[in-house]
Motif scaffolding. Structure first.
Motif, PDB file in Angstrom:
ATOM      1  N   ARG A  46       0.860  -1.184   0.000  1.00 39.55           N
ATOM      2  CA  ARG A  46       0.000   0.000   0.000  1.00 39.55           C
ATOM      3  C   ARG A  46       0.897   1.235   0.000  1.00 39.55           C
ATOM      4  NH1 ARG A  46      -4.342   1.956   4.663  1.00 39.55           N
ATOM      5  NH2 ARG A  46      -5.158   3.767   3.501  1.00 39.55           N
ATOM      6  N   ILE A  47       0.525   2.205  -0.839  1.00 34.33           N
ATOM      7  CA  ILE A  47       1.283   3.454  -0.939  1.00 34.33           C
ATOM      8  C   ILE A  47       0.329   4.604  -0.654  1.00 34.33           C
ATOM      9  CG2 ILE A  47       2.728   4.913  -2.405  1.00 34.33           C
ATOM     10  CD1 ILE A  47       3.308   2.454  -4.139  1.00 34.33           C
ATOM     11  N   VAL A  48       0.635   5.392   0.386  1.00 27.28           N
ATOM     12  CA  VAL A  48      -0.179   6.555   0.739  1.00 27.28           C
ATOM     13  C   VAL A  48       0.710   7.786   0.642  1.00 27.28           C
ATOM     14  CG1 VAL A  48      -1.583   7.678   2.509  1.00 27.28           C
ATOM     15  CG2 VAL A  48      -1.648   5.177   2.265  1.00 27.28           C
ATOM     16  N   VAL A  49       0.266   8.794  -0.105  1.00 24.17           N
ATOM     17  CA  VAL A  49       1.031  10.027  -0.290  1.00 24.17           C
ATOM     18  C   VAL A  49       0.168  11.197   0.156  1.00 24.17           C
ATOM     19  CG1 VAL A  49       2.316  11.475  -1.913  1.00 24.17           C
ATOM     20  CG2 VAL A  49       2.196   8.997  -2.282  1.00 24.17           C
ATOM     21  N   ARG A  50       0.742  12.095   0.967  1.00 19.61           N
ATOM     22  CA  ARG A  50       0.013  13.277   1.433  1.00 19.61           C
ATOM     23  C   ARG A  50       0.803  14.541   1.140  1.00 19.61           C
ATOM     24  NH1 ARG A  50      -4.510  12.616   4.362  1.00 19.61           N
ATOM     25  NH2 ARG A  50      -4.974  10.506   5.154  1.00 19.61           N
ATOM     26  N   ASP A  87      -3.766  13.578   9.400  1.00 19.91           N
ATOM     27  CA  ASP A  87      -4.761  13.272   8.374  1.00 19.91           C
ATOM     28  C   ASP A  87      -5.384  14.524   7.770  1.00 19.91           C
ATOM     29  OD1 ASP A  87      -4.279  10.642   8.814  1.00 19.91           O
ATOM     30  OD2 ASP A  87      -6.028  10.289  10.086  1.00 19.91           O
ATOM     31  N   ALA A  88      -5.064  15.718   8.347  1.00 22.40           N
ATOM     32  CA  ALA A  88      -5.576  16.964   7.769  1.00 22.40           C
ATOM     33  C   ALA A  88      -4.829  17.322   6.489  1.00 22.40           C
ATOM     34  CB  ALA A  88      -5.450  18.100   8.782  1.00 22.40           C
ATOM     35  N   ALA A  89      -3.671  16.734   6.269  1.00 22.68           N
ATOM     36  CA  ALA A  89      -2.909  16.991   5.045  1.00 22.68           C
ATOM     37  C   ALA A  89      -3.659  16.381   3.864  1.00 22.68           C
ATOM     38  CB  ALA A  89      -1.513  16.392   5.153  1.00 22.68           C
ATOM     39  N   PRO A  90      -3.686  17.074   2.732  1.00 18.24           N
ATOM     40  CA  PRO A  90      -4.425  16.542   1.565  1.00 18.24           C
ATOM     41  C   PRO A  90      -3.884  15.184   1.130  1.00 18.24           C
ATOM     42  CG  PRO A  90      -3.017  18.396   0.941  1.00 18.24           C
ATOM     43  CD  PRO A  90      -3.017  18.355   2.428  1.00 18.24           C
ATOM     44  N   LEU A  91      -4.813  14.273   0.838  1.00 18.54           N
ATOM     45  CA  LEU A  91      -4.451  12.943   0.359  1.00 18.54           C
ATOM     46  C   LEU A  91      -4.216  13.000  -1.142  1.00 18.54           C
ATOM     47  CD1 LEU A  91      -4.144   9.917   1.082  1.00 18.54           C
ATOM     48  CD2 LEU A  91      -6.581   9.665   0.522  1.00 18.54           C
ATOM     49  N   LEU A  92      -2.990  12.762  -1.568  1.00 14.98           N
ATOM     50  CA  LEU A  92      -2.636  12.831  -2.987  1.00 14.98           C
ATOM     51  C   LEU A  92      -2.763  11.483  -3.681  1.00 14.98           C
ATOM     52  CD1 LEU A  92       0.514  15.161  -2.800  1.00 14.98           C
ATOM     53  CD2 LEU A  92      -1.894  15.786  -3.047  1.00 14.98           C
ATOM     54  N   ALA A  93      -2.539  10.416  -2.951  1.00 15.50           N
ATOM     55  CA  ALA A  93      -2.652   9.076  -3.537  1.00 15.50           C
ATOM     56  C   ALA A  93      -2.822   8.057  -2.427  1.00 15.50           C
ATOM     57  CB  ALA A  93      -1.416   8.737  -4.366  1.00 15.50           C
ATOM     58  N   ASP A  94      -3.636   7.045  -2.697  1.00 10.31           N
ATOM     59  CA  ASP A  94      -3.812   5.919  -1.773  1.00 10.31           C
ATOM     60  C   ASP A  94      -4.041   4.684  -2.646  1.00 10.31           C
ATOM     61  OD1 ASP A  94      -4.355   4.086   0.171  1.00 10.31           O
ATOM     62  OD2 ASP A  94      -5.830   5.320   1.243  1.00 10.31           O
ATOM     63  N   LEU A  95      -2.960   3.940  -2.873  1.00  7.35           N
ATOM     64  CA  LEU A  95      -2.984   2.827  -3.816  1.00  7.35           C
ATOM     65  C   LEU A  95      -2.712   1.511  -3.116  1.00  7.35           C
ATOM     66  CD1 LEU A  95      -0.807   4.363  -6.680  1.00  7.35           C
ATOM     67  CD2 LEU A  95      -3.284   4.457  -6.426  1.00  7.35           C
ATOM     68  N   ARG A  96      -3.376   0.470  -3.609  1.00 10.57           N
ATOM     69  CA  ARG A  96      -3.103  -0.888  -3.177  1.00 10.57           C
ATOM     70  C   ARG A  96      -2.537  -1.645  -4.371  1.00 10.57           C
ATOM     71  NH1 ARG A  96      -6.711   1.891  -0.142  1.00 10.57           N
ATOM     72  NH2 ARG A  96      -7.375   0.926   1.813  1.00 10.57           N
ATOM     73  N   LEU A  97      -1.464  -2.371  -4.137  1.00  7.41           N
ATOM     74  CA  LEU A  97      -0.822  -3.154  -5.187  1.00  7.41           C
ATOM     75  C   LEU A  97      -0.946  -4.631  -4.868  1.00  7.41           C
ATOM     76  CD1 LEU A  97       2.459  -1.051  -5.673  1.00  7.41           C
ATOM     77  CD2 LEU A  97       0.243  -0.781  -6.795  1.00  7.41           C
ATOM     78  N   GLY A  98      -1.199  -5.427  -5.933  1.00  2.00           N
ATOM     79  CA  GLY A  98      -1.397  -6.853  -5.737  1.00  2.00           C
ATOM     80  C   GLY A  98      -0.415  -7.704  -6.517  1.00  2.00           C
ATOM     81  N   VAL A  99      -0.945  -8.715  -7.201  1.00  2.00           N
ATOM     82  CA  VAL A  99      -0.091  -9.672  -7.896  1.00  2.00           C
ATOM     83  C   VAL A  99       0.434  -9.084  -9.201  1.00  2.00           C
ATOM     84  CG1 VAL A  99      -1.294 -11.653  -6.907  1.00  2.00           C
ATOM     85  CG2 VAL A  99      -2.042 -10.722  -9.105  1.00  2.00           C
TER      86      VAL A  99
END
Length: 478
Positions: free
Chosen positions: A395-399, A405-417
């Motif tokens: 999982r990649i979370v970028v703010r 958590d008040a910082a803007p969420l720029l990306a929230d990705l889940r990576l699989g196979v």
């Protein structure tokens, strides 16, 4: 003042005077030439021209008629005219001017015209037109002995004019050149709905608050770039041939079209395009609305989308990489690991430490990350587990800038196979859709703790060299 400086100033004054003299001489010559030019049709404005008739070399009469700002062909067929070509004909007539005139009223007998036959001007007028209610006619004659000019004469005028051939080129356009070759004449900003259909399905796009969305067969965000490419292809579609005596619609493939596109515009205007069978391998039969059949390049069929997925938004993240201030990488089983990164004026600080530039490169990759295609719609836990997304392998979370958590969420990705031939399975936190990321791009994304250590983590400093083993004592000589 020093003599050298005086000479330099004098030279500059002489150069300036010479430049001014050359300019005045050139402008004076230009003014004299303009004054010598004679309009073939005086007091005719292109905007006042109401209709134009051009007689083709084979005797076919082509008639253009103007209604408002639009031109239409009235003869030999009723059809939309190419407004740029028609406006060019009107402008050519209004601006037709001569640099030389043979006038029977000239004081110099050498300037009197010879018999019209000597100029090729005995034929019937090739051009007729009406401007402000007055009808005019023009004869087109032979080329002059000096290349680049032609003789012309206006009906009812005894003078013979010598005009550049480029001025008369617009007056010799063919019927095909005067027909509107664009199939769909619209402004893209006026589009509000696009409906596409092909044998296996179709889709509908609608503009909402300035953005395109799919409304059928499912509701989803549209890929703006793909929609704009579609609109460009439709706007640029041109007829390569007109079938004024076409075979049956069955033979043309227009009874059951290969592809259909219906466009709705603001104000209620609409277009309906149908593409049919291939003709001679290079062209497709086509029709717009109820107009006659025509042919378009067959290559258009390869570019048009043939699935709703081709028009769906596949953006996984979109932000300016320099706006990223914090990120977290979380890896699950079999080797859980969390990597945290913080950006500052000194650059990225990560724990565990990443290779120099690796954090910046990772943010730049994620900032414009898009999927290749959609793998599946919203799935249940078991199906997601098969893609390595329940739980996610990474999982990649970028703010951006801000606290917690008040910082803007720029990306929230889940990576699989990662599957050969398909790519890397991925999912956005705000969508249930599962995407495939191209394998080439997947290599730039950490997918496991082992891959992170191998390709992204800073390498430990080389261990000090082992102390050299003591040398064996030298044997004494016997």
């Amino acid at each position: 003042m020093k003599p050298r400086s005086t000479l330099l100033l004098l030279a500059l004054v002489v150069l300036a005077a010479a430049a001014l003299w050359r300019f005045e001489l050139r402008e004076g010559a230009k003014g004299a030439a303009d004054a010598a030019r004679t309009d073939v049709f005086s007091n005719v404005d292109a905007a006042q021209i109401e209709w134009i008739e051009l007689t083709q070399p084979d005797g076919t009469l082509v008639r253009l008629e103007k209604s408002g700002e639009a031109w239409r062909l009235a003869k030999p067929i009723a059809f939309a005219a190419d407004r740029f070509a028609a406006d060019g004909v009107a402008s050519a007539l209004a601006d037709l001017a001569s640099d030389g005139v043979f006038d029977p009223a000239a004081a110099d007998a050498a300037q009197h015209p010879e018999p019209l036959a000597n100029y090729g001007l005995t034929r019937e007028p090739r051009v007729r037109f009406s401007a402000a209610g007055k009808v005019h006619a023009l004869r087109l004659g032979d080329p002059t002995p000096v290349a680049g000019n032609s003789y012309v004469a206006a009906e009812g005028d005894a003078r013979v004019f010598v005009v550049p051939q480029w001025q008369t080129n617009a007056l010799t356009k063919t019927l095909a050149e005067l027909r509107e070759a664009r199939l769909l004449d619209f402004e893209r900003d006026q589009l509000v709905r696009i409906t596409l259909a092909w044998p296996s399905g179709g889709t509908t796009l609608e503009k909402q608050d300035g953005a395109w969305r799919l409304s059928a067969p499912l509701a989803d965000v549209a890929d703006e770039a793909a929609v704009q490419a579609l609109i460009t292809d439709l706007q640029g579609l041109r007829a390569e041939a007109f079938l004024d005596a076409p075979p049956s619609d069955d033979e043309l493939g227009l009874t059951a079209p290969t592809y259909r596109a219906e466009l709705a515009l603001e104000g209620g205007a609409s277009y309906a395009l149908a593409l049919g069978a291939k003709r001679d391998g290079e062209r497709l039969a086509a029709r717009v609305g109820a107009t006659g059949a025509l042919e378009v390049p067959a290559s258009i069929l390869e570019r048009l989308p043939k699935s709703a997925g081709a028009l769906r938004d596949k953006t996984l993240a979109s932000f300016i990489s320099s706006d990223a201030q914090r990120f977290t990488l979380s890896f699950g089983a079999p080797e859980p690991l969390t990597v945290a990164g913080t950006n500052s004026a000194a650059g990225w600080h990560t724990e565990p430490t990443m290779e120099d530039g690796a954090a910046s490169a990772l943010m730049a990759e994620i900032a414009s990350l898009s999927a290749r295609e959609i793998a599946a719609e919203s799935l249940g836990p078991r199906e997601l587990a098969a893609f390595g997304l329940a739980p996610a392998r990474a999982r990649i979370v970028v703010r951006g800038t801000g606290e917690g958590d008040a910082a803007p969420l720029l990306a929230d990705l889940r990576l699989g196979v990662l599957r050969a031939g398909s790519g890397l399975a991925a999912q956005r936190a705000d969508r249930g859709v599962v995407y495939w990321i191209e394998e080439a791009r997947a290599a730039a994304l950490p997918q496991s703790a082992a891959q992170f250590r191998e390709s992204f983590a800073a390498k430990a400093e080389a261990a000090p060299a082992a102390a050299a083993a003591p040398k064996a004592p030298a044997k004494s000589a016997p």
